[in-house]
Design an enzyme around this catalytic site. Sequence first.
Site, mmCIF file in Angstrom:
data_model
loop_
_atom_site.group_PDB
_atom_site.id
_atom_site.type_symbol
_atom_site.label_atom_id
_atom_site.label_comp_id
_atom_site.label_asym_id
_atom_site.label_seq_id
_atom_site.Cartn_x
_atom_site.Cartn_y
_atom_site.Cartn_z
ATOM 1 N NE ARG A 34 -5.807 -3.503 -8.724
ATOM 2 C CZ ARG A 34 -6.017 -3.123 -9.971
ATOM 3 N NH1 ARG A 34 -6.793 -2.081 -10.225
ATOM 4 N NH2 ARG A 34 -5.492 -3.786 -10.974
ATOM 5 C CG ASP A 35 -8.553 2.722 -1.250
ATOM 6 O OD1 ASP A 35 -7.917 3.728 -0.918
ATOM 7 O OD2 ASP A 35 -9.516 2.270 -0.567
ATOM 8 C CG HIS A 106 -2.006 7.598 1.191
ATOM 9 N ND1 HIS A 106 -1.851 7.901 2.523
ATOM 10 C CD2 HIS A 106 -3.305 7.877 0.901
ATOM 11 C CE1 HIS A 106 -2.994 8.347 3.016
ATOM 12 N NE2 HIS A 106 -3.899 8.342 2.045
HETATM 13 P P1 AMP Z 1 -6.792 9.073 3.018
HETATM 14 O O1 AMP Z 1 -8.131 9.579 3.450
HETATM 15 O O2 AMP Z 1 -6.201 9.892 1.894
HETATM 16 O O3 AMP Z 1 -5.842 8.934 4.191
HETATM 17 O O4 AMP Z 1 -7.037 7.656 2.377
HETATM 18 C C1 AMP Z 1 -6.780 6.440 3.026
HETATM 19 C C2 AMP Z 1 -7.219 5.340 2.101
HETATM 20 O O5 AMP Z 1 -6.666 4.123 2.570
HETATM 21 C C3 AMP Z 1 -8.731 5.145 2.017
HETATM 22 O O6 AMP Z 1 -9.154 5.298 0.655
HETATM 23 C C4 AMP Z 1 -8.929 3.707 2.522
HETATM 24 O O7 AMP Z 1 -9.959 3.011 1.837
HETATM 25 C C5 AMP Z 1 -7.558 3.090 2.270
HETATM 26 N N1 AMP Z 1 -7.221 1.936 3.112
HETATM 27 C C6 AMP Z 1 -7.339 1.835 4.452
HETATM 28 N N2 AMP Z 1 -6.907 0.631 4.882
HETATM 29 C C7 AMP Z 1 -6.492 -0.033 3.774
HETATM 30 C C8 AMP Z 1 -5.938 -1.333 3.538
HETATM 31 N N3 AMP Z 1 -5.719 -2.207 4.538
HETATM 32 N N4 AMP Z 1 -5.620 -1.684 2.271
HETATM 33 C C9 AMP Z 1 -5.852 -0.829 1.237
HETATM 34 N N5 AMP Z 1 -6.361 0.411 1.402
HETATM 35 C C10 AMP Z 1 -6.688 0.800 2.647
#
Ligand code: AMP
Length: 122
Positions: A34-35, A106
């Site tokens: 989960r995000d 991702h």
């Molecule tokens: P992006 O902008 O596509 O690189 O998205 C990165 C995503 O990673 C964002 O939606 C963040 O909320 C998520 N994120 C960052 N750190 C964590 C974490 N420790 N666990 C889960 N999601 C994370």
Amino acid sequence: MAAAYDRNNVFAKILRGEIPCQKVFEDAHVLAFRDIKPQAPVHVLVIPKGEYVSSDDFSAKASPEEIAALFRAVGSIARELGIDKSGYRILANHGADSHQEVPHFHIHIFGGKSLGRMLPKE
Ligand code: AMP
């Protein structure tokens, strides 16, 4: 040429078990969790276990098995979470124009509500 992979990025730490995550799926090639700041009722991140910076890097270098595993996982997770009938969106950011934050490839899965326009109006 793709940027070098940074082994200190947050998803590398999750893969090594140094940071916890809310896991929803795992197999030999893929982890999904989960995000931490969900932007929809369902917001899951699906990542390859291999060291790929972005979709550009993954599409150029990953094996057919890794690529197949990632996309199979996306479909399985969506079905498992019950959003295959209502619909969902998958999204992968690559590089500066997309505002990619975490430099480990991702795929976001968003669902659980009507998601509106694909991109905000300018
Ligand atoms: P992006 O902008 O596509 O690189 O998205 C990165 C995503 O990673 C964002 O939606 C963040 O909320 C998520 N994120 C960052 N750190 C964590 C974490 N420790 N666990 C889960 N999601 C994370």
